[in-house]
Design a protein around this motif. Sequence first.
Motif, PDB file in Angstrom:
ATOM      1  N   GLN A  71       0.896   9.250   3.514  1.00 38.20           N
ATOM      2  CA  GLN A  71       1.276   9.770   4.565  1.00 38.20           C
ATOM      3  C   GLN A  71       3.019   9.336   4.728  1.00 38.20           C
ATOM      4  OE1 GLN A  71      -0.407  11.828   6.843  1.00 38.20           O
ATOM      5  NE2 GLN A  71       1.557  12.375   7.694  1.00 38.20           N
ATOM      6  N   VAL A  72       3.288   8.218   4.566  1.00 43.01           N
ATOM      7  CA  VAL A  72       4.681   7.692   4.488  1.00 43.01           C
ATOM      8  C   VAL A  72       5.390   8.672   3.467  1.00 43.01           C
ATOM      9  CG1 VAL A  72       6.249   5.695   4.055  1.00 43.01           C
ATOM     10  CG2 VAL A  72       4.153   5.379   5.536  1.00 43.01           C
ATOM     11  N   ASN A  73       4.854   8.684   2.249  1.00 46.81           N
ATOM     12  CA  ASN A  73       5.769   9.426   1.419  1.00 46.81           C
ATOM     13  C   ASN A  73       5.550  11.024   1.280  1.00 46.81           C
ATOM     14  OD1 ASN A  73       6.653   6.952   0.289  1.00 46.81           O
ATOM     15  ND2 ASN A  73       4.718   6.598  -1.018  1.00 46.81           N
ATOM     16  N   GLY A  74       4.705  11.343   2.334  1.00 45.89           N
ATOM     17  CA  GLY A  74       4.481  12.817   2.364  1.00 45.89           C
ATOM     18  C   GLY A  74       4.098  13.603   1.182  1.00 45.89           C
ATOM     19  N   CYS A  75       3.182  12.967   0.528  1.00 48.05           N
ATOM     20  CA  CYS A  75       2.400  13.499  -0.641  1.00 48.05           C
ATOM     21  C   CYS A  75       1.101  14.351  -0.127  1.00 48.05           C
ATOM     22  CB  CYS A  75       2.074  12.257  -1.416  1.00 48.05           C
ATOM     23  SG  CYS A  75       1.443  13.077  -3.023  1.00 48.05           S
ATOM     24  N   GLU A  76       1.367  15.612  -0.157  1.00 55.59           N
ATOM     25  CA  GLU A  76       0.309  16.617   0.171  1.00 55.59           C
ATOM     26  C   GLU A  76      -0.838  16.237  -0.791  1.00 55.59           C
ATOM     27  OE1 GLU A  76       1.473  20.616   0.909  1.00 55.59           O
ATOM     28  OE2 GLU A  76       3.312  19.857   2.107  1.00 55.59           O
ATOM     29  N   TYR A  77      -0.737  16.394  -2.003  1.00 53.95           N
ATOM     30  CA  TYR A  77      -1.678  16.030  -2.876  1.00 53.95           C
ATOM     31  C   TYR A  77      -2.791  15.004  -2.809  1.00 53.95           C
ATOM     32  CZ  TYR A  77      -4.312  16.432  -7.281  1.00 53.95           C
ATOM     33  OH  TYR A  77      -5.136  16.569  -8.374  1.00 53.95           O
ATOM     34  N   CYS A  78      -1.917  13.800  -2.687  1.00 52.27           N
ATOM     35  CA  CYS A  78      -2.827  12.559  -2.338  1.00 52.27           C
ATOM     36  C   CYS A  78      -3.292  12.469  -1.170  1.00 52.27           C
ATOM     37  CB  CYS A  78      -1.785  11.260  -2.761  1.00 52.27           C
ATOM     38  SG  CYS A  78      -1.445  11.028  -4.472  1.00 52.27           S
ATOM     39  N   LEU A  79      -2.962  13.061   0.045  1.00 51.63           N
ATOM     40  CA  LEU A  79      -3.478  13.190   1.218  1.00 51.63           C
ATOM     41  C   LEU A  79      -4.873  13.979   1.110  1.00 51.63           C
ATOM     42  CD1 LEU A  79      -0.375  13.519   3.756  1.00 51.63           C
ATOM     43  CD2 LEU A  79      -1.977  11.795   3.655  1.00 51.63           C
ATOM     44  N   ALA A  80      -4.495  15.168   0.284  1.00 51.43           N
ATOM     45  CA  ALA A  80      -5.801  15.967   0.100  1.00 51.43           C
ATOM     46  C   ALA A  80      -6.978  15.198  -0.536  1.00 51.43           C
ATOM     47  CB  ALA A  80      -5.485  17.152  -0.563  1.00 51.43           C
ATOM     48  N   ALA A  81      -6.495  14.430  -1.652  1.00 56.12           N
ATOM     49  CA  ALA A  81      -7.697  13.815  -2.379  1.00 56.12           C
ATOM     50  C   ALA A  81      -8.019  12.564  -1.902  1.00 56.12           C
ATOM     51  CB  ALA A  81      -6.895  13.457  -3.751  1.00 56.12           C
ATOM     52  N   HIS A  82      -7.268  11.851  -1.007  1.00 58.83           N
ATOM     53  CA  HIS A  82      -7.683  10.732  -0.236  1.00 58.83           C
ATOM     54  C   HIS A  82      -8.481  10.832   0.951  1.00 58.83           C
ATOM     55  CE1 HIS A  82      -6.782   7.825  -3.466  1.00 58.83           C
ATOM     56  NE2 HIS A  82      -5.636   8.501  -3.656  1.00 58.83           N
ATOM     57  N   THR A  83      -8.078  12.179   1.554  1.00 61.24           N
ATOM     58  CA  THR A  83      -9.026  12.506   2.546  1.00 61.24           C
ATOM     59  C   THR A  83     -10.510  12.799   2.144  1.00 61.24           C
ATOM     60  OG1 THR A  83      -7.113  13.631   3.893  1.00 61.24           O
ATOM     61  CG2 THR A  83      -9.316  14.441   4.313  1.00 61.24           C
ATOM     62  N   ALA A  84     -10.670  13.435   0.924  1.00 62.48           N
ATOM     63  CA  ALA A  84     -11.884  13.806   0.484  1.00 62.48           C
ATOM     64  C   ALA A  84     -12.646  12.467  -0.015  1.00 62.48           C
ATOM     65  CB  ALA A  84     -11.742  14.692  -0.751  1.00 62.48           C
ATOM     66  N   ILE A  85     -11.900  11.510  -0.622  1.00 59.69           N
ATOM     67  CA  ILE A  85     -12.484  10.270  -0.993  1.00 59.69           C
ATOM     68  C   ILE A  85     -12.762   9.381   0.162  1.00 59.69           C
ATOM     69  CG2 ILE A  85     -11.984   8.190  -2.208  1.00 59.69           C
ATOM     70  CD1 ILE A  85     -10.017   9.842  -4.266  1.00 59.69           C
ATOM     71  N   LYS A 118       1.800   0.409   6.122  1.00 63.75           N
ATOM     72  CA  LYS A 118       2.988   1.520   6.680  1.00 63.75           C
ATOM     73  C   LYS A 118       4.142   0.739   6.623  1.00 63.75           C
ATOM     74  CE  LYS A 118       4.122   4.409  10.030  1.00 63.75           C
ATOM     75  NZ  LYS A 118       3.860   5.099  11.660  1.00 63.75           N
ATOM     76  N   SER A 119       4.422  -0.495   7.355  1.00 67.33           N
ATOM     77  CA  SER A 119       5.539  -1.193   7.163  1.00 67.33           C
ATOM     78  C   SER A 119       6.196  -1.490   5.678  1.00 67.33           C
ATOM     79  CB  SER A 119       5.515  -2.359   7.981  1.00 67.33           C
ATOM     80  OG  SER A 119       6.750  -3.112   8.209  1.00 67.33           O
ATOM     81  N   ILE A 120       5.317  -2.023   4.971  1.00 64.44           N
ATOM     82  CA  ILE A 120       5.641  -2.341   3.578  1.00 64.44           C
ATOM     83  C   ILE A 120       6.242  -1.059   3.011  1.00 64.44           C
ATOM     84  CG2 ILE A 120       4.591  -2.584   1.075  1.00 64.44           C
ATOM     85  CD1 ILE A 120       2.552  -4.520   2.626  1.00 64.44           C
ATOM     86  N   ALA A 121       5.593   0.254   3.136  1.00 63.77           N
ATOM     87  CA  ALA A 121       5.969   1.397   2.456  1.00 63.77           C
ATOM     88  C   ALA A 121       7.165   1.895   3.084  1.00 63.77           C
ATOM     89  CB  ALA A 121       4.775   2.636   2.614  1.00 63.77           C
ATOM     90  N   GLU A 122       7.247   1.937   4.434  1.00 67.05           N
ATOM     91  CA  GLU A 122       8.517   2.448   4.970  1.00 67.05           C
ATOM     92  C   GLU A 122       9.792   1.588   4.781  1.00 67.05           C
ATOM     93  OE1 GLU A 122       6.592   4.783   9.155  1.00 67.05           O
ATOM     94  OE2 GLU A 122       7.435   2.593   8.940  1.00 67.05           O
ATOM     95  N   ASN A 123       9.739   0.256   4.546  1.00 69.01           N
ATOM     96  CA  ASN A 123      10.494  -0.660   4.390  1.00 69.01           C
ATOM     97  C   ASN A 123      10.835  -1.190   2.903  1.00 69.01           C
ATOM     98  OD1 ASN A 123      11.517  -0.595   6.959  1.00 69.01           O
ATOM     99  ND2 ASN A 123       9.406  -1.428   7.330  1.00 69.01           N
TER     100      ASN A 123
END
Length: 177
Positions: A71-85, A118-123
């Motif tokens: 989500q932080v990185n805006g990756c539509e592919y991984c959001l789709a895959a990990h929503t399913a998982i 989220k803080s780790i990824a954003e910062n």
Amino acid sequence: MKSIAVPTREQVSTANQALFDTLTKNIGTVPNLFAVYAHSENALGTYLVLSGAKTSLRPKEKEVVNLIVSQVNGCEYCLAAHTAISKMQGFTDDQIIEIRRGEITFDPKLDALVKVTKSIAENKGHADPQLVENFFTAGYNEGSLIDVVIVVGDKTITNYIFALTAVPIDFPAAPAI
């Protein structure tokens, strides 16, 4: 950006063909994002070792990290895959949305995890010290924190590969939030 071609089994090295065969046997398919790794002689094997490595994180916890980093990185592919998982791990649609928003109401321990991640990824690793303290207070330890960072790195790799390749998403799209 122009999409990079997703190679077929016949277009990759013998070593990568064996990995394609293993993926097909284990999960029924070779996801497009994994297939694109096979443009490199070593990347797919290296990545699969990293993503399949032992961790102190439970599968649900790992999915929390995967979702919030994507989500932080805006990756539509991984959001789709990990929503399913995540659904296969037992999360509901509403819980997945909460995870992606970085605010979990259904589990205080997972809330501490999603917030510190989220803080780790954003910062870029410089997490808010209070969120790190809350993570430890929630019951995680120093080893857990290191394992979170490993999963953040794993997911960042796939997020960046998708950003650079724009391969077709072969999972149902994750809902927009």
